[in-house]
Structure formats: C-alpha cells, structure tokens
Design a protein around this motif. Structure first.
Motif, short mmCIF file in Angstrom:
data_model
loop_
_atom_site.label_atom_id
_atom_site.label_comp_id
_atom_site.label_asym_id
_atom_site.label_seq_id
_atom_site.Cartn_x
_atom_site.Cartn_y
_atom_site.Cartn_z
N ILE A 156 -52.73 -12.20 -6.42
CA ILE A 156 -53.76 -11.57 -7.26
C ILE A 156 -55.18 -11.96 -6.83
CG2 ILE A 156 -52.17 -11.52 -9.20
CD1 ILE A 156 -53.91 -13.64 -10.54
N THR A 377 -57.27 -13.89 -15.91
CA THR A 377 -56.02 -13.62 -16.63
C THR A 377 -56.13 -12.39 -17.52
OG1 THR A 377 -56.67 -15.27 -18.28
CG2 THR A 377 -55.11 -15.96 -16.59
N ASN A 455 -48.54 -7.18 -21.77
CA ASN A 455 -49.28 -7.98 -20.79
C ASN A 455 -48.57 -9.28 -20.44
OD1 ASN A 455 -51.37 -6.12 -20.56
ND2 ASN A 455 -52.55 -7.04 -22.22
N LYS A 457 -45.77 -9.72 -19.45
CA LYS A 457 -44.90 -9.55 -18.29
C LYS A 457 -45.66 -9.60 -16.96
CE LYS A 457 -41.59 -6.47 -20.62
NZ LYS A 457 -40.87 -5.18 -20.50
N GLN A 458 -46.97 -9.55 -17.02
CA GLN A 458 -47.78 -9.45 -15.81
C GLN A 458 -48.04 -10.82 -15.20
OE1 GLN A 458 -48.42 -6.36 -14.72
NE2 GLN A 458 -47.40 -5.62 -16.58
N ASP A 459 -47.74 -10.97 -13.91
CA ASP A 459 -48.06 -12.23 -13.23
C ASP A 459 -49.54 -12.57 -13.36
OD1 ASP A 459 -45.44 -12.37 -12.48
OD2 ASP A 459 -45.83 -12.63 -10.34
N SER A 460 -50.38 -11.56 -13.35
CA SER A 460 -51.82 -11.79 -13.39
C SER A 460 -52.30 -12.31 -14.73
CB SER A 460 -52.57 -10.49 -13.06
OG SER A 460 -52.26 -9.48 -14.02
N ALA A 461 -51.47 -12.20 -15.77
CA ALA A 461 -51.89 -12.61 -17.11
C ALA A 461 -51.64 -14.08 -17.39
CB ALA A 461 -51.18 -11.76 -18.17
N PRO A 467 -44.41 -15.39 -15.88
CA PRO A 467 -44.12 -14.85 -17.21
C PRO A 467 -42.85 -15.41 -17.85
CG PRO A 467 -44.90 -13.11 -15.77
CD PRO A 467 -44.74 -14.33 -14.91
N TYR A 508 -36.90 -9.17 -22.79
CA TYR A 508 -37.35 -9.60 -21.46
C TYR A 508 -36.25 -10.40 -20.77
CZ TYR A 508 -40.10 -11.82 -17.78
OH TYR A 508 -40.55 -12.26 -16.56
N ASP A 512 -35.42 -7.82 -17.97
CA ASP A 512 -36.30 -8.20 -16.86
C ASP A 512 -35.76 -9.40 -16.08
OD1 ASP A 512 -39.31 -6.78 -17.38
OD2 ASP A 512 -37.98 -6.92 -19.10
#
Length: 602
Positions: A156, A377, A455, A457-461, A467, A508, A512
């Motif tokens: 990211i 984030t 959100n 689930k997002q690596d960027s968060a 996650p 999840y 996921d």
C-alpha cells in the motif's frame, strides 16, 4: 540506452557533498549502512537499474537527494517542502504494481473427522515447544519474537501514502530511512529477478518468515500481553497435570512482572496534566541499556542511527491493564498462592482514572493535542478511535522538542484492545457513568462502523496487523462481553452493535478465511475466533476444518519446532517488516486448542 541505478542517483550527492546539515549527516550514515552493505551493493543492487530513469534524466533524482542532504529539521517538518522535493520519488512509487503474493484456492468444505487424539497431539507438540523455548534461558526466561525486513516494501506504499508518512513523522531519522526504503522499493520492483530473492508468493494469508539469518530477535511488552492471555486461556481450563499447571503459573507471573514492573514508565496527559503509568515496548535500565533482550549489536546499530527514542503505546498499556485485572480476579477466585508484591503492583497500576486518561486522546472525545499525523489507514472512519501513541516529547541537545517521533496513526486492533480493557475494568473505572459512558460508546461506534462498512477486511485499513488479527480481537471482545450482565449491556449498546460485529466476524472466518487456502497460523486464528464468538452451527465441521489444518501441518517447522514462523504483526514503514517466530506460532495454536476445548464444554 543506459539506465540509472540507486548508486548513480545517490553516491555523489550523499557521499561527496561537503555542505551538509544535521539531518544530512544522518542520511549519509543510513545510506552507508543500508546501500553500502557489500552483499546488497555488489551482488544485487549494483545491477538493478530503473527503466524509467535513463541517465539523461538522472539529475532530477540527484537534485532530490542533494536537497535532502542540506535539509534542516524545519525543512523536514514543512509539508510543502517535502511535497515539492520528493515528488519524483512519489511518482515512481505510484507506478509500482505488486504481484499477487497470496496463493489461495477454494477450500474443501467437506466436514473432516477429527479425533480427540489428534487435537491432543497438536496441543502436546506446541506445549513441548513452548516449554523448551521458555527453559532455554533460566535466568531470564522469555518467548523470543523476530522481525524480518521485507526489502521490496509494503503493497500500500504508493506515492500518496509515502508523502503522507513523510509529512506525519516527527523525526528526521525516520524520514530519512523512509526515503531510502522508498528508493529500494522502486528499484527492486523494476527488477523482478532480484526481487524474487527477497520475497516470493506463499500459501494462505499470513506471510511466513524466511531468511532466519537476517532476523532481529527481541522481546516487547506488547508481545507478552498477548502471550499472557494465551497461556491464561489454557491455564483456566485446569486440564493439564499439576506440574504443567504450575509451569504455566510461573510463566504468567514472570510475564506479568515484565509487563507492569520492568516495562512501566510515567507520563503526563498533554492537556489534563494527569500523571499516569504507561507500558513501553522499549524499557531501559539506569544506564540507558534496553531490557527487551535485544542483541548488543542490534541495539548499538539502532542507537547510532537515531532510532532509540520510543513512546509507550496505548494498546500495550491497556492490554496490560486487562491482564492485571484478569490475574487479580483469578487469584481471588481460586485462592492461588502467588507473588504478593506483584499483586500489589497490579492494584496500583489499575488505580488511575483510565477512561478519563484515554478520552483525552479519543477522536470525537477530548482529543485536542494528539490527532493522527499519518492517515494511511483510511477509508476507516476515525470517529471514536484513539491514535497509537501516548504523548511523550523528546528534548534534543539543541533544546529542540520532538513530538510524534514515529508519527501517530489509527489502528483498529489497538482500539479493540482498549475497549475490551475498559469493559473488563468497567466497575473500578466507573466506565458506565456520565462522560465515561460516552467514551465507551464512541469506541463501540468506531468498531461498528469499521465492520458494517466492510473496511475491516481491507489490508490498508489496519496498521500493525492483518484483518484476520483484528477479527480475532472481535472474538476476544465478545468473550468479555458475555461476562457483562444484561442490564449493563443495554446501557452500553442499546442498538445491538456488538451482535452485528459478531455476525460479520463469523462470516469473515467462515468465508474469507476458511473458504480458501490457509496456513496453520491463519487456521489458529479462525478456530480461536469462532470459538470465542460461540459459533452456533456445531456439527457442520467448520471449526474442525481449521483443526485439520493444524494437525496436517505438524512438523513443518525448522530446528524441531512443530510449525514455521508466520507474520503475526507488522509495520508498513519505513518498509514492510513482519514479526513472528516459531514459538509464537506454537502459542497461537495452543490458544486455539484451548479455546476449542472450552467451546466443546459449553
């Protein structure tokens, strides 16, 4: 046409400049340490040119580095200066496209048959590993955790986030190292054959650690917070022989002592002026030497490069507060014969207005002085969250005051730990009264928004975790939630936010995580989380699919460890650094089995 290498860009401005600033001297030192490494320089990076930088355009980048060499501290703290100076590098970073690192295929959803003997075989293997590691250093037992630098950087870290990081850091030392690793990322991704030496795709979600010769092994209070709870979860089952129960109790007391005695320091609220203890991940003795089992050579390098300032974080502190409460309650309930002085330390540590203290840092609450300086984030809604670090200014030799050395960011996992700790200590801290209750509700709203938006689930968060770790914390929160009387739950959560979070976390784990390829570390999280969330559909084999992964991967580890080391926590800057160890994996799997055994008894 010849294209430039890192050395074509950097050698002249960094190594040959005569007029340089204080930050420039640090940049030169870092450059020699990182890019002057003989193996990196002569066998790898010397041959890595960048296709977008022909030698005719190299002056643009040389000028960028020349500006960095004469930059003052004030320059580094000027967003307009950094934006203008490092625009060429930001543009390069935005062109980097990471490959698909995770290899995941649809999972076989057929319910497996799991025997009790297989569950116990896994537990025995990881317990033997845990005991062996703990007993390795009788004078100072601990569980080592290793950090591995991922040279190609984090997925990211594009140009926008690179600038966001540079402008959010309070220390030019950290800004310099981010600058150099930004260059490293661009050049490695432009040379795929060389990049394969540093990073290759893997099966599952969490990345396995490789190249153990490069690991930096250490101990921190944050790691020990988590290890305490995992050992505690097995200890309270009371299923092991007495000698092993005594062993676990010895570990719990030793870890707790490291947390709230060795790692404690004192801070003061930036606005309220409330003096309070906090737990640091870099405790030092009277001589300024680290007490975190860091090798002397690693500490020497860290200090020489200007990375020896460390701020206590809110997460580690509130986790330690939760562990202190759990230990006091268990000792009282079971009438355990324990270290009386340690119990006194627990009581003293808890005896502060912690909800008022943390409210001062909460966005939407009392936070007026320590807002996030790095906002990578997003797309998280920050309302109700607390940034990572307490306020701790550092005074330098020239009287200059440095704040937000590492920058300040919002990480959802940290905030879940804080909420759980407040709920655990709600009576002593008057958490359900007046303004304190509003603080608690804001924390819950933050997590609710993170989950219902997707959100989470997002690596960027997430900042320090994947996650799946944040979701596992939702399991811990729910486990604590069930200990709260119904009337108090209605006061905290009249709209049923916790149940919504629970259902999303279960889904999840089901889809996921267990819906595709997992490694044993991932599987341990899925098993523990579903058990703590009290997954209702028993008999469908979902949790047992995770157990099957744990059993099937036994023996995969090196040096007689039952499992490999996997990414448990990480940082995204100055580059991607993943953290874990073989015994860490064993502890997580031990916790999964403990949660599973408890779940079966419900």
């Amino acid at each position: 046409m010849k294209h430039a290498t890192i050395y074509d860009i950097c050698d002249d401005p960094i190594l040959k400049s005569r007029t340089i600033s204080g930050p420039g001297k640090n940049l030169r030192k870092l450059y020699r340490k990182l890019f002057g490494n003989p193996l990196l320089k002569h066998f790898l990076l010397r041959w890595c040119s960048h296709p977008d930088i022909p030698m005719q355009k190299v002056e643009i980048y040389r000028n960028m580095m020349s500006q960095a060499m004469i930059a003052t501290y004030d320059d580094w703290q000027n967003p307009q200066w950094t934006q203008k100076t490092f625009a060429p590098l930001a543009a390069l970073l935005s062109k980097v496209k990471d490959p698909q690192w995770r290899i995941r295929h649809a999972a076989d959803t057929k319910p497996p048959r799991i025997k009790d003997a297989e569950v116990n075989e896994v537990l025995r293997a990881v317990l033997d590993d845990i005991y062996k590691v703990w007993d390795k250093n009788p004078a100072d037992p601990y569980f080592p955790v290793s950090a591995q630098v991922i040279m190609p950087g984090d997925s990211i870290c594009d140009g926008e986030n690179f600038m966001n990081i540079l402008n959010g850091l309070g220390s030019f030392e950290f800004q310099n190292i981010n600058l150099l690793f930004g260059l490293m990322r661009c050049f490695l991704h432009a040379n795929p054959l060389v990049m394969k030496i540093f990073r290759r795709p893997w099966k599952g979600i969490a990345e396995p650690l490789s190249m153990p010769a490069s690991w930096i092994t250490h101990r921190t209070a944050f790691y020990d917070d988590i290890f305490f709870e995992q050992i505690y979860n097995l200890y309270i089952l009371e299923e092991l022989p007495q000698n092993e129960q005594s062993k676990l109790k010895e570990m719990l007391e030793s870890i707790l002592n490291f947390l709230i005695v060795t790692s404690m320091e004192w801070l003061k609220g930036p606005s309220s002026g409330i003096k309070h203890p906090a737990i640091t991940c870099l405790p030092k003795n009277e001589k300024g030497e680290p007490l975190c089992n860091l090798k002397p050579k690693d500490w020497k390098a860290k200090k020489e490069l200007g990375f020896d300032d460390y701020v206590p974080d809110v997460d580690t502190t509130f986790l330690a507060l939760a562990m202190s409460r759990k230990w006091l309650d268990l000792v009282a309930k079971k009438n355990l014969n324990c270290d009386v002085q340690l119990l006194k330390h627990c009581e003293e540590f808890l005896d502060f207005p912690w909800v008022e203290i943390i409210n001062e840092y909460q966005i939407g609450g009392g936070n007026k002085t320590n807002l996030p300086t790095i906002t990578m984030t997003r797309p998280l809604d920050y309302y109700g969250a607390v940034p990572l670090w307490f306020d701790k200014p550092f005074e330098k030799e020239n009287g200059r005051i440095i704040r937000e050395t590492l920058g300040n960011e919002v990480c959802p996992g940290h905030n879940m730990d804080i909420l759980e700790s407040i709920l655990t200590n709600r009576k002593q801290w008057n958490a359900l009264e007046g303004d304190n209750l509003e603080t608690v509700k804001r924390f819950l709203t933050f997590h609710y928004n993170a989950f219902v938006s997707g959100n989470f689930k997002q690596d960027s968060a997430v900042r320090f975790y994947l996650p799946e770790i944040y979701v596992s914390y939702a399991g811990r929160l729910y486990d604590t939630w069930l200990t709260i009387p119904e009337n108090e739950r209605r006061i905290i959560d009249p709209d049923g936010k916790v149940e919504v979070i629970r259902q999303l976390a279960i889904n999840y784990c089901k889809y996921d995580m267990l819906g595709a390829t997992l490694n044993p570390f991932d599987a341990s999280l899925a098993v523990a989380t579903l058990c703590l969330l009290q997954y209702e559909t028993r008999g469908d084999g979902l949790i047992e699919r995770g157990i099957r992964i744990l059993h099937d991967h036994l023996g995969e580890g090196r040096k007689k460890h039952p499992y490999k080391a996997y990414e448990w926590t990480m940082v995204r800057h100055p580059t991607r650094i993943i953290v874990g160890s073989e015994v860490t994996t064993s502890l997580f799997i031990m916790n999964a089995i403990a949660c599973y055994k408890r779940y079966l008894k419900m």
